[in-house]
Design an enzyme around this catalytic site. Sequence first.
Site, PDB file in Angstrom:
ATOM      1  N   SER A  61      44.958  33.110  -0.047  1.00 47.19           N
ATOM      2  CA  SER A  61      44.877  33.563  -1.433  1.00 47.19           C
ATOM      3  C   SER A  61      46.210  33.632  -2.161  1.00 47.19           C
ATOM      4  O   SER A  61      46.276  33.355  -3.366  1.00 47.19           O
ATOM      5  CB  SER A  61      44.180  34.928  -1.515  1.00 47.19           C
ATOM      6  OG  SER A  61      44.830  35.876  -0.690  1.00 47.19           O
ATOM      7  N   ASP A 258      46.544  46.282  -4.845  1.00 52.78           N
ATOM      8  CA  ASP A 258      45.826  46.172  -3.577  1.00 52.78           C
ATOM      9  C   ASP A 258      46.762  46.091  -2.374  1.00 52.78           C
ATOM     10  O   ASP A 258      46.316  46.102  -1.224  1.00 52.78           O
ATOM     11  CB  ASP A 258      44.876  44.975  -3.585  1.00 52.78           C
ATOM     12  CG  ASP A 258      45.599  43.634  -3.763  1.00 52.78           C
ATOM     13  OD1 ASP A 258      46.847  43.596  -3.707  1.00 52.78           O
ATOM     14  OD2 ASP A 258      44.898  42.625  -3.982  1.00 52.78           O
ATOM     15  N   HIS A 261      48.163  41.204  -2.425  1.00 51.32           N
ATOM     16  CA  HIS A 261      48.463  40.006  -3.207  1.00 51.32           C
ATOM     17  C   HIS A 261      49.731  40.180  -4.034  1.00 51.32           C
ATOM     18  O   HIS A 261      49.998  41.268  -4.557  1.00 51.32           O
ATOM     19  CB  HIS A 261      47.283  39.665  -4.125  1.00 51.32           C
ATOM     20  CG  HIS A 261      46.056  39.290  -3.360  1.00 51.32           C
ATOM     21  ND1 HIS A 261      44.948  40.101  -3.292  1.00 51.32           N
ATOM     22  CD2 HIS A 261      45.785  38.196  -2.602  1.00 51.32           C
ATOM     23  CE1 HIS A 261      44.032  39.522  -2.537  1.00 51.32           C
ATOM     24  NE2 HIS A 261      44.516  38.365  -2.102  1.00 51.32           N
TER      25      HIS A 261
END
Length: 289
Positions: A61, A258, A261
């Site tokens: 990601s 979070d 990321h």
Amino acid sequence: MKPAARRPLLLCALAAAAALSFLLVAPPPPLAAHLSSLLLAFPASPYAGRPKLLFLLAGQSNMAGRGLAPYPLPAPFRPHPRVLRLAASRRWVVAAPPLHADIDTHKACGLGPAMPFAHRLLQEAGSGESSLVLGLVPSAVGGTRIWMWAKGEPLYEAAVARARAALGAGGGTLGAVLWFQGESDTIELDDATAYGGRMKRLVNDLRADLGIPDLLLIQVGLASGEGNYTDIVREAQKNIKLPNVILVDAIGLPLRDDQLHLSTEAQLRLGDMLGQAYLKFNSSTDSRQ
């Protein structure tokens, strides 16, 4: 009275006018939706047939991009006519974030490091009609473990196929693989301890299948992890002792809330760091020849 045959045309015209009036007064869509629609709207690039310096973008990601997109976009994230993207359809289009919107389709993609990386290379190359054309080949998918990138697995085979398609679509040279992956391998101890060996096999398989024995791979050292074994994976990354494999460490770059990321600021800085690493590697290679 208008002829009956013309009534459907009249109704269509009225509907179109109503839709247009709605669009004129409706609030703008969220920026993520705007970016996705912008990406899909880009036509094929006039530089599509030019030889390109290609970069395969692979991993999970943080390579695909989860950075939030401010408005207006910072200059290093904006489209440039000489930065192209190989779409999922294998058509060259002008690159615009989110680069992985049609590749990493199970999550909402945002800003990653590839656009700032490309802008850093263009800045070094200078401008002009005959200047460098860059081709970005998005292949990253969020939430993936390194075993999913082993030879024979769908992710690996898709990335190799896209790299081959990029090389065949207008010609060019594969400058490097940009690899940012490993957060998912921090969850299980077995995955973390196996990471180094799996990474070495991945590099060797990519070089063999693409027919580029000295292919450069720039891996990003983890800035975060999903589990408790981040340090083990980071050590494995640092200890990949293969020629033409270099590490750009993301540790310390700011994270989103979070804590997994990279933020938009971090992705911008990482892209520039990757660009500098690539330029330094090529400069040192040139000096040895």
